[in-house]
Write a protein that holds these residues in place. Structure first.
Motif, mmCIF file in Angstrom:
data_model
loop_
_atom_site.group_PDB
_atom_site.id
_atom_site.type_symbol
_atom_site.label_atom_id
_atom_site.label_comp_id
_atom_site.label_asym_id
_atom_site.label_seq_id
_atom_site.Cartn_x
_atom_site.Cartn_y
_atom_site.Cartn_z
ATOM 1 N N ALA A 139 -3.701 -2.565 -3.243
ATOM 2 C CA ALA A 139 -2.542 -2.006 -3.694
ATOM 3 C C ALA A 139 -2.210 -2.449 -4.993
ATOM 4 O O ALA A 139 -1.372 -1.843 -5.805
ATOM 5 C CB ALA A 139 -1.393 -2.395 -2.582
ATOM 6 N N THR A 161 -9.339 -1.562 -0.157
ATOM 7 C CA THR A 161 -8.324 -1.149 -1.159
ATOM 8 C C THR A 161 -7.549 -2.145 -2.023
ATOM 9 O O THR A 161 -7.810 -3.296 -1.512
ATOM 10 C CB THR A 161 -7.158 -0.408 -0.483
ATOM 11 N N VAL A 201 -6.255 3.422 -3.163
ATOM 12 C CA VAL A 201 -4.753 3.901 -2.043
ATOM 13 C C VAL A 201 -4.813 5.304 -1.747
ATOM 14 O O VAL A 201 -4.725 5.697 -0.870
ATOM 15 C CB VAL A 201 -3.806 3.097 -2.925
ATOM 16 N N LEU A 242 0.797 -1.316 -0.007
ATOM 17 C CA LEU A 242 -0.061 -0.033 -0.044
ATOM 18 C C LEU A 242 0.843 1.332 0.022
ATOM 19 O O LEU A 242 0.602 2.215 -0.742
ATOM 20 C CB LEU A 242 -1.042 -0.032 1.288
#
Ligand SMILES: Nc1nc2c(ncn2[C@@H]2O[C@H](COP(=O)(O)OP(=O)(O)O)[C@@H](O)[C@H]2O)c(=O)[nH]1
Ligand SMILES: [Mg+2]
Lengths: 436, 234
Positions: free
Chosen positions: B184, B182, B190, B21
Motif C-alpha cells: 500500500a 502488495t 494495488v 490498501l
C-alpha cells in the motif's frame, strides 16, 4: 506533560503515552511491584509525592492506570485524566468484556484488541490537557443563531429510522445540535464525557469523505456494558461537518445511511453547509465583542463558561500575550489549579481571586455557571468584578447563540414487534430507558 | 442512492494495512497515520455497477459485527502482513469463520501486504517492471527484512479455504491467481488487486441479479434472523 501508563493487574503493558511499552516495561515493572506490594496489604496506593512530581494510581477492574506528572495539576485532576483514559478504553471494549477477558485469562495481552487505538488515547490526553471542556465537563458548542440551530435540529428530527437513539451534528469537534430519542430518560441524557469520548474517537480516525463508518461504540457514562452502533459520515468535502447517528440495532447500517442521505439532501436545500462554515469562520467570541471597556494593559478575560444543564462551553479566542502555545498551556495550568481549589473536596469554594506572577485570575462557581477569567496583574478587585458583571450580562444576552439550551427530541417508534428490546443499547440489562 | 450491486469485504488482523490498501486505491495516496474505528463503507463505480467495499477494523469477531459486514459478499479479501506470520495464521483461526454469511459463490483473495519492507521487493519489481506505469518510492525502503510469509503459505491457505467451503478446485479461480502480494505504501500491485477482484465480481453480480436483488434479501434475512434470535434470547 503527564506520563500516563495503563497496565493489567498481571503487569502486562496496555498503553503508555510517549513511547513504546517495551522500552518502558522496566518502569512498568517498578510500578507494578509498588502496586501489588501495597495492594497486598488491603490498602491500594492512591498517590506518591516526591520532590518534584506526583504519581497517581487508579485501579478500575482489572486495569491499573498510572500518571506521573510535574505540573500544577492536582491529584484529583490527574485522577480525572486517568478516568478519561479508562472510559475511552471502555468506549471501544465495554466494561463487561474487559472483566470477562481477564477472568478467563489473567495475563491476556489487551493490546491485541487495542492495537491501532494508541492514537485515540494520545489525542484524548492532549485534549484533556488543553480543552477547557474536559476540565469543566462540558462540550464546546458552535455559536450559531438559535433559529439556525433549531432548523438543523428539526432536520435531524425528520431523518429517523427505528432504533435510532441519538443524532448528533458536529462541526470541527464543536457541537452543532444533538437530538435524542424521547424514551431516553432525563437522567441518562447524552453525557458530556461520553460526547467527548465519541468526538475524540472520530477526530483521531482518518477522515475521508467517501467513506461511511459503522462501528460498535460504548458510551461508558450512559452504560459501561452496552454497545451502540455508530454511523459516522462527513457531509462536506473538507471533512469539517460530521453527522453521527447512534442506533441500538447493529444491522441497521443501510437504514441509517439512508437517514444521512435525507439529512444531506435537506441541508443542501436549506444551504446549511454555508451557515455552518460561516459559524466556523467567525471566532467563537472575542473580548472586544463582549464590550468590556479597556483597562490599560489589560489581559483578555479567558472565560470558559459552563452552564451546568447545557453541556456547552465557549471560550474566547485567546489574544495578546496568550498567542503562543506555551503561554496558553501556562494559562490553562493556572485554570486547572483554580479548578482544583474551587472543587477541593475538603474545602470547596465559590469564588477565588488569585494574584499570580503575570496575571490576576478570578474563578466563580454558582449553581448555574462556572466562570474562569484572567486579568492584567494590575487589575483591582472592584475592576475585575465590574468586568465580570459585564461579561455575564453579555453572555445572558447571547445565551441562545452560545449554548444549546433545549436539545430537541424525536420518537423513532420502537418497533412494537421487537418488544422491549427497542431503544436499549445492545447488551444493556439496566433500566436506563423510561417506559420499559 | 443506487443500491450497491455487489459487495467486497476486506478482512484481516489489525495493522496489516487494509485501510492503507483501500486508501491507496481510492485516493491514490499513502498516509502513515491511519486509524480505523470499526468498519467503513465505500462505494466504487465499476462500469455500470456500484460495488460496495467494507473495510473492517480487525476486531470484528470480538464485536460480533463480522457477519454483518460479510453478509452477501461477492468477494472477500483476506489480508495479512508478509512480515508477520501470525497475521496469516489469524486469517484461518479468526477471520475465515466470519465469511459464513458471504454469498455462496463468493470468491476469496489472499493478500500479503507490506512487501516493500522485504528484501525480495527489488526482485519483485524487476519482474513486474513492464506492467507498472508508476515509479515505486524506493527511497522509503530502508530496513529490509527477510520475508516471513511466502506466497506458498498463502496458496496453502487458499486450498484450506476451499476445503472449508467444500469447493472443488476445478470450479473456482486458481490459487496462483487469487494470492497477491502488495504494498500500500508504494502502490505495488494495488490497482491490479482491486481491478482483478472487481472484474471477477461482475459475473457474480449478474447471477445475483438474475436470482433477485441481494441487498434486499440482506435486510429480509436479518429480520427473520433477528426474530428467531430474540425468541431464544434470555
Ligand atoms: N511499509 C509499509 N507499511 C504499511 C503498508 N500498509 C500499511 N502500512 C502501515 O501499517 C500500519 C497499519 O496500516 P492500516 O492500513 O491502518 O492497517 P489496518 O489496521 O489493517 O487497516 C500503518 O502504520 C501503515 O502506515 C505497506 O504496504 N508498507
Ligand atoms: Mg484499518
Amino acid at each position: 506533560r503527564a506520563m500516563v501508563f495503563v497496565l493489567s493487574e498481571a503487569g502486562k503493558p496496555i498503553y503508555s503515552r510517549y513511547g513504546n511499552e517495551e522500552a518502558l516495561s522496566s518502569t512498568m515493572g517498578v510500578m507494578m511491584a509498588l502496586v501489588s506490594f501495597i495492594q497486598s496489604g488491603d490498602n491500594a496506593i492512591r498517590s506518591i509525592y516526591s520532590d518534584d512530581r506526583k504519581l497517581v494510581f487508579v485501579q478500575q477492574g482489572p486495569l491499573v492506570l498510572v500518571s506521573v506528572s510535574r505540573t500544577l495539576q492536582s491529584e484529583q485532576q490527574l485522577r480525572q485524566e486517568l478516568l478519561y483514559v479508562y472510559y475511552q478504553i471502555l468506549s471501544m471494549l465495554t466494561q463487561v468484556s474487559i472483566t470477562r477477558i481477564f477472568e478467563r485469562k489473567k495475563n491476556y495481552d489487551l493490546r491485541r484488541l487495542l492495537a491501532g487505538s494508541e492514537k485515540i488515547l494520545d489525542r484524548l490526553l492532549n485534549l484533556v490537557e488543553s480543552d477547557p471542556g474536559f476540565l469543566l465537563g462540558a462540550v464546546r458548542c458552535l455559536p450559531l443563531p438559535a433559529s439556525q440551530r433549531d432548523a438543523l435540529g428539526a432536520l435531524l428530527q425528520k431523518a429517523i429510522t427505528p432504533n435510532l437513539v441519538f443524532s448528533i451534528l458536529v462541526a470541527q469537534s464543536q457541537l452543532v445540535t444533538a437530538v435524542q430519542e424521547r424514551a431516553v430518560i432525563e437522567e441518562c441524557r447524552l453525557e458530556p464525557t461520553d460526547l467527548h469520548l465519541l468526538l475524540n474517537l472520530i477526530g483521531a480516525s482518518s477522515a475521508f469523505q467517501a467513506g461511511e463508518i459503522w462501528t460498535p461504540i460504548c458510551l461508558p457514562r450512559f452504560n459501561p456494558d452496552g454497545y451502540f452502533y455508530a454511523y459516522i459520515s462527513y457531509l462536506d468535502a473538507e471533512c469539517t461537518v460530521c453527522l453521527v447517528l447512534l442506533s441500538t440495532d447493529k444491522e441497521s447500517f443501510y437504514a441509517v445511511s439512508d437517514c444521512k442521505k435525507r439529512v444531506e439532501e435537506a441541508m443542501r436545500t436549506q444551504g446549511s453547509l454555508q451557515v455552518l462554515s460561516g459559524g466556523l469562520q467567525s471566532p467563537s467570541y472575542s473580548v472586544g465583542q463582549v464590550g468590556v471597556p479597556g483597562y490599560p494593559g489589560e489581559l483578555p478575560p479567558a472565560a470558559p463558561v459552563h452552564q451546568r444543564q447545557l453541556s456547552s462551553s465557549p471560550s474566547p479566542e485567546l489574544e495578546g500575550p496568550y498567542c503562543s502555545e506555551e503561554e496558553q498551556q501556562r494559562l490553562f495550568d493556572l485554570y486547572h489549579y483554580l479548578h482544583s481549589r474551587i472543587h477541593s473536596t475538603s474545602r470547596p469554594l465559590r469564588l477565588i481571586y488569585h494574584v499570580a506572577e503575570k496575571e490576576t485570575l478570578l474563578a466563580w462557581v454558582t449553581s448555574k455557571f462556572e466562570l474562569y477569567t484572567c486579568f492584567s496583574p494590575l487589575v483591582t478587585k472592584a475592576g475585575a468584578i465590574n468586568v465580570l458583571t459585564k461579561l455575564l450580562r453579555w453572555i445572558k444576552k447571547e445565551e441562545d447563540r452560545l449554548f444549546i439550551r433545549y436539545p430537541p427530541k424525536y420518537s423513532t417508534t420502537p418497533n412494537p414487534g421487537k418488544g422491549t428490546k427497542g431503544g436499549r443499547p445492545d447488551g444493556a440489562e439496566n433500566g436506563f430507558f423510561a417506559g420499559l | 442512492m443506487k443500491k450497491p450491486d455487489g459487495k467486497v469485504v476486506l478482512l484481516g488482523d489489525m495493522n496489516v494495512g487494509k485501510t492503507s490498501l483501500l486508501h491507496r486505491y481510492m485516493e491514490r495516496r499513502f498516509q502513515d497515520t491511519i486509524s480505523t474505528v470499526g468498519g467503513a463503507f465505500y462505494l466504487k463505480q465499476w462500469g455500470p455497477y456500484n460495488i460496495s467495499i467494507w473495510d473492517t477494523a480487525g476486531r470484528e469477531q470480538f464485536h460480533g459485527l463480522g457477519s454483518m459486514y460479510c453478509r452477501g459478499a461477492a468477494a472477500v479479501i483476506l489480508t495479512y502482513d508478509v512480515n508477520n506470520l501470525q497475521s496469516l495464521i489469524e486469517l484461518e483461526d479468526r477471520f475465515l469463520a466470519l465469511t459464513d454469511t458471504a454469498s455462496t459463490d463468493c470468491i476469496f483473495a489472499i493478500v500479503g501486504n507490506k512487501v516493500d519492507l522485504t528484501n525480495e521487493y527489488a526482485l519483485l519489481l524487476e519482474r513486474a517492471d513492464e506492467s507498472r506505469p508508476e515509479k515505486p518510492v524506493t527511497s522509503c525502503i530502508s530496513t529490509k527484512v527477510q520475508k516471513q510469509v511466502h506466497l506458498d503459505d498463502a496458496v496453502a491457505l487458499y486450498k484450506k479455504i476451499l476445503k472449508y467451503k467444500m469447493l472443488d478446485e476445478k470450479d473456482v479461480p486458481a490459487a496462483e491467481k487469487m494470492c497477491f502480494e502488495t504494498s500500500a505504501k508504494t502502490g505495488y500491485k494495488v490497482d491490479y488487486l482491486f481491478e482483478t477482484i472487481f472484474d471477477m465480481v461482475v459475473p457474480i453480480i449478474l447471477r445475483q441479479q438474475a436470482e433477485g436483488p441481494p441487498q434486499t434479501v440482506d435486510i429480509t434475512n436479518y429480520k427473520s434472523a433477528k426474530r428467531t434470535k430474540s425468541g431464544c434470547c434470555a
